[in-house]
Design a protein around this motif. Structure first.
Motif, PDB file in Angstrom:
ATOM      1  N   GLU A  23       0.698  -1.197   0.116  1.00 53.81           N
ATOM      2  CA  GLU A  23       0.025   0.200  -0.112  1.00 53.81           C
ATOM      3  C   GLU A  23       0.910   1.160   0.064  1.00 53.81           C
ATOM      4  N   SER A  24       0.407   2.529  -0.620  1.00 54.53           N
ATOM      5  CA  SER A  24       1.093   3.520  -0.520  1.00 54.53           C
ATOM      6  C   SER A  24       0.438   4.182   0.732  1.00 54.53           C
ATOM      7  N   PHE A  25       1.331   4.991   1.611  1.00 54.78           N
ATOM      8  CA  PHE A  25       0.863   5.626   2.639  1.00 54.78           C
ATOM      9  C   PHE A  25       0.451   7.015   2.310  1.00 54.78           C
ATOM     10  N   ASP A  26      -0.845   7.168   2.040  1.00 57.28           N
ATOM     11  CA  ASP A  26      -1.195   8.253   1.654  1.00 57.28           C
ATOM     12  C   ASP A  26      -2.591   8.608   2.146  1.00 57.28           C
ATOM     13  N   GLN A  27      -3.418   9.671   1.743  1.00 57.89           N
ATOM     14  CA  GLN A  27      -4.785   9.756   2.242  1.00 57.89           C
ATOM     15  C   GLN A  27      -5.794   8.828   1.958  1.00 57.89           C
ATOM     16  N   GLY A  64      -5.226  13.901   7.526  1.00 51.81           N
ATOM     17  CA  GLY A  64      -4.302  14.668   8.001  1.00 51.81           C
ATOM     18  C   GLY A  64      -2.816  14.804   7.149  1.00 51.81           C
ATOM     19  N   SER A  65      -2.003  15.754   7.288  1.00 53.92           N
ATOM     20  CA  SER A  65      -1.018  15.802   6.573  1.00 53.92           C
ATOM     21  C   SER A  65       0.026  14.411   6.651  1.00 53.92           C
ATOM     22  N   TYR A 105       0.980  14.380   1.531  1.00 57.87           N
ATOM     23  CA  TYR A 105      -0.433  14.673   1.286  1.00 57.87           C
ATOM     24  C   TYR A 105      -0.521  16.033   2.267  1.00 57.87           C
ATOM     25  N   GLY A 106      -0.880  17.062   1.744  1.00 61.86           N
ATOM     26  CA  GLY A 106      -1.032  18.407   2.498  1.00 61.86           C
ATOM     27  C   GLY A 106      -0.569  19.359   1.826  1.00 61.86           C
ATOM     28  N   ASP A 107      -0.132  20.742   2.382  1.00 61.21           N
ATOM     29  CA  ASP A 107       0.492  21.806   1.798  1.00 61.21           C
ATOM     30  C   ASP A 107       1.581  22.270   2.485  1.00 61.21           C
ATOM     31  N   LYS A 108       2.107  23.514   2.179  1.00 57.93           N
ATOM     32  CA  LYS A 108       3.233  24.255   2.714  1.00 57.93           C
ATOM     33  C   LYS A 108       3.095  24.450   4.171  1.00 57.93           C
ATOM     34  N   LYS A 109       1.807  24.979   4.653  1.00 59.87           N
ATOM     35  CA  LYS A 109       1.767  25.037   5.912  1.00 59.87           C
ATOM     36  C   LYS A 109       2.062  23.898   6.805  1.00 59.87           C
ATOM     37  N   GLN A 161      15.596  -4.043  14.023  1.00 61.90           N
ATOM     38  CA  GLN A 161      16.865  -3.846  13.957  1.00 61.90           C
ATOM     39  C   GLN A 161      16.905  -3.266  12.601  1.00 61.90           C
ATOM     40  N   ASN A 162      16.416  -2.259  12.223  1.00 62.30           N
ATOM     41  CA  ASN A 162      16.515  -1.457  10.838  1.00 62.30           C
ATOM     42  C   ASN A 162      17.416  -0.354  11.132  1.00 62.30           C
ATOM     43  N   PHE A 163      18.565  -0.567  10.685  1.00 54.74           N
ATOM     44  CA  PHE A 163      19.738   0.643  10.696  1.00 54.74           C
ATOM     45  C   PHE A 163      19.189   1.940  10.329  1.00 54.74           C
ATOM     46  N   ASP A 164      18.609   2.076   9.135  1.00 53.63           N
ATOM     47  CA  ASP A 164      18.193   3.410   8.453  1.00 53.63           C
ATOM     48  C   ASP A 164      16.897   3.617   9.257  1.00 53.63           C
ATOM     49  N   GLY A 165      16.107   2.952   9.984  1.00 55.45           N
ATOM     50  CA  GLY A 165      14.787   3.184  10.517  1.00 55.45           C
ATOM     51  C   GLY A 165      14.590   4.507  11.348  1.00 55.45           C
ATOM     52  N   PHE A 166      15.622   4.825  12.055  1.00 61.06           N
ATOM     53  CA  PHE A 166      15.580   6.151  12.918  1.00 61.06           C
ATOM     54  C   PHE A 166      15.444   7.343  12.226  1.00 61.06           C
ATOM     55  N   ILE A 167      16.217   7.432  11.018  1.00 59.59           N
ATOM     56  CA  ILE A 167      16.682   8.720  10.444  1.00 59.59           C
ATOM     57  C   ILE A 167      16.177   8.814   8.786  1.00 59.59           C
ATOM     58  N   HIS A 168      15.506   7.807   8.559  1.00 61.83           N
ATOM     59  CA  HIS A 168      14.852   7.431   7.140  1.00 61.83           C
ATOM     60  C   HIS A 168      13.804   6.349   7.432  1.00 61.83           C
ATOM     61  N   ASN A 169      13.099   5.906   6.119  1.00 63.42           N
ATOM     62  CA  ASN A 169      12.390   4.764   6.247  1.00 63.42           C
ATOM     63  C   ASN A 169      11.136   4.897   7.142  1.00 63.42           C
ATOM     64  N   TYR A 170      10.684   6.095   7.132  1.00 64.10           N
ATOM     65  CA  TYR A 170       9.367   6.429   7.905  1.00 64.10           C
ATOM     66  C   TYR A 170       8.544   7.665   7.370  1.00 64.10           C
ATOM     67  N   ALA A 171       7.363   7.805   7.694  1.00 62.66           N
ATOM     68  CA  ALA A 171       6.537   8.768   7.126  1.00 62.66           C
ATOM     69  C   ALA A 171       5.778   9.251   8.659  1.00 62.66           C
ATOM     70  N   LEU A 172       5.599  10.836   8.407  1.00 64.41           N
ATOM     71  CA  LEU A 172       5.151  11.081   9.745  1.00 64.41           C
ATOM     72  C   LEU A 172       3.585  11.480   9.146  1.00 64.41           C
ATOM     73  N   TYR A 173       2.471  11.380  10.122  1.00 69.14           N
ATOM     74  CA  TYR A 173       1.175  11.615   9.601  1.00 69.14           C
ATOM     75  C   TYR A 173       0.498  12.532  10.923  1.00 69.14           C
ATOM     76  N   GLN A 174       0.077  13.425  10.597  1.00 73.43           N
ATOM     77  CA  GLN A 174      -0.339  14.513  11.621  1.00 73.43           C
ATOM     78  C   GLN A 174      -1.967  14.286  11.753  1.00 73.43           C
ATOM     79  N   ASN A 175      -2.441  13.597  12.761  1.00 73.05           N
ATOM     80  CA  ASN A 175      -3.838  13.436  12.819  1.00 73.05           C
ATOM     81  C   ASN A 175      -4.480  14.767  13.105  1.00 73.05           C
ATOM     82  N   SER A 176      -5.679  15.075  12.381  1.00 76.72           N
ATOM     83  CA  SER A 176      -6.279  16.500  12.524  1.00 76.72           C
ATOM     84  C   SER A 176      -7.104  16.458  13.639  1.00 76.72           C
ATOM     85  N   GLU A 177      -7.549  15.146  14.165  1.00 78.14           N
ATOM     86  CA  GLU A 177      -8.302  15.296  15.310  1.00 78.14           C
ATOM     87  C   GLU A 177      -7.586  15.613  16.593  1.00 78.14           C
ATOM     88  N   THR A 178      -6.577  15.013  16.748  1.00 85.40           N
ATOM     89  CA  THR A 178      -5.559  15.105  18.004  1.00 85.40           C
ATOM     90  C   THR A 178      -4.488  16.332  17.823  1.00 85.40           C
TER      91      THR A 178
END
Length: 356
Positions: free
Chosen positions: A122-126, A137-138, A170-174, A218-235
């Motif tokens: 799956e793509s992690f998107d809206q 959320g973004s 997903y989202g904009d510059k803000k 033990q994902n060596f790259d996982g702490f500074i790469h290989n992730y996405a941030l999702y801002q929950n619009s309710e919380t």
């Protein structure tokens, strides 16, 4: 295993091969069973683009969505001699309560020629948020190693922009401004101010659960790469999700063995360092990781999942023209992964005592 057939003008396929780094999709048709879809096709990834077996990014054009998704990824898993580490990891994160892309193995054909076993993700998107009934959320991808939650890049130089290493999905510059504020809070507040304010912008429980997942697999790259941030619009708080976890369960991203104690129990990025400096957050992390080590990251728990995955790919290994894996190889790799789990689990339990 589901059969995926792609039909594409050979000239357009040639065009992709001449410029493997292009991100411009070319038109093609994807057939799944009796259904046909108009798609855009392009190679994806970084290291994998140079390999003989490449990964693909697909966007649906007509219809615009298929099974609730507008885009999917077909990963070659070329450097993973089990073809299963990525899925095993993402399913593990899903099990422990971290938002994670779903995946399944497929047998890919292009213009009638078998290209082998692929992992559809799956793509992690809206659209994923909608399928999971989560608030929109973004979504911001960590696209390179500068996404370390720090004012400094990995070379210890001051960043020219706080959001270096991040790309809006997903989202904009803000939404980048919100992320900048998050990074400022992480790097400039006193310990007391940080403990008070960080729960307003970060879901602490979910972040520490994700951290425990990265530490276990033990994902060596996982702490500074290989992730996405999702801002929950309710919380209004950020949550975090894993991505590209083939370099796990005892091997690195090139498929080479990685010692079971290579990654420390605390991981390594600025945000984690600040959180674990707080006695309260550290105790919460200890509780989360301790529970996972007892219930989820165990040989007994993962054995069934590994068996299911390996039995699923085994009948199709001989059809993949790019790999030299047979049933005996899979058997050895199963023992390798189980041995890693046992040793890593023991190591982390010992480290938990020191973390108190």
């Amino acid at each position: 295993m589901q059969k995926y057939e792609i039909f594409i003008n050979p000239k357009l396929l040639n065009k992709l091969d001449k410029d493997i780094w292009t991100n411009e999709h070319v038109p093609a048709v994807l057939k799944i069973g009796s259904n046909q879809y108009s798609i855009g096709l392009v190679y994806r990834g970084n290291v994998i683009r140079k390999k003989r077996k490449k990964s693909y990014h697909i966007i649906f054009e007509k219809p615009y969505t298929v099974n609730g998704a507008h885009e999917i990824h077909l990963n070659a898993e070329f450097n993973d001699c089990s073809l299963s580490r990525n899925k095993l990891s993402l399913d593990f994160f899903d099990r422990i309560g971290v938002i994670s892309p779903h995946s399944n193995h497929v047998l890919l054909y292009i213009n009638g020629f078998c290209k082998g076993i692929y992992l559809e993700l799956e793509s992690f998107d809206q659209f994923l948020l909608q399928k999971r009934n989560l608030p929109l959320g973004s979504i911001i991808y960590a696209t390179n190693y500068h996404a370390n939650f720090s004012l400094l890049n990995p070379e210890k130089q001051l960043k020219t922009k706080l959001v270096e290493g991040y790309t809006i999905k997903y989202g904009d510059k803000k939404d980048l401004s919100h992320l900048e504020n998050f990074i400022i809070i992480t790097n400039t507040l006193s310990n007391e101010e940080f403990e008070q304010q960080i729960p307003q912008v970060l879901d602490i429980q979910k972040y520490l659960t994700w951290l425990a997942g990265v530490v276990c697999t033990q994902n060596f790259d996982g702490f500074i790469h290989n992730y996405a941030l999702y801002q929950n619009s309710e919380t209004g708080t950020y949550e975090i999700t894993p991505w590209d976890y083939d370099g796990t369960w005892g091997r690195d991203l090139h498929g080479k063995p990685l010692d079971y104690d290579y990654i420390p129990i605390t991981g390594y990025n600025t945000l984690t360092g600040r959180l674990l400096h707080s006695p309260d957050f550290k105790e919460k992390y200890r509780d989360i990781l301790s529970t996972i080590l007892d219930k989820d990251f165990t040989v007994e728990t993962q054995l069934g999942a590994i068996d299911d995955l390996f039995q699923g790919v085994k009948p199709y290994l001989h059809l993949d023209p790019y790999i030299k894996i047979n049933a005996k190889n899979l058997g050895r790799e199963k023992e390798f992964i189980l041995n890693f789990i046992q040793k890593r689990n023991t190591f982390l339990k010992q480290e938990l005592i020191k973390l108190s």
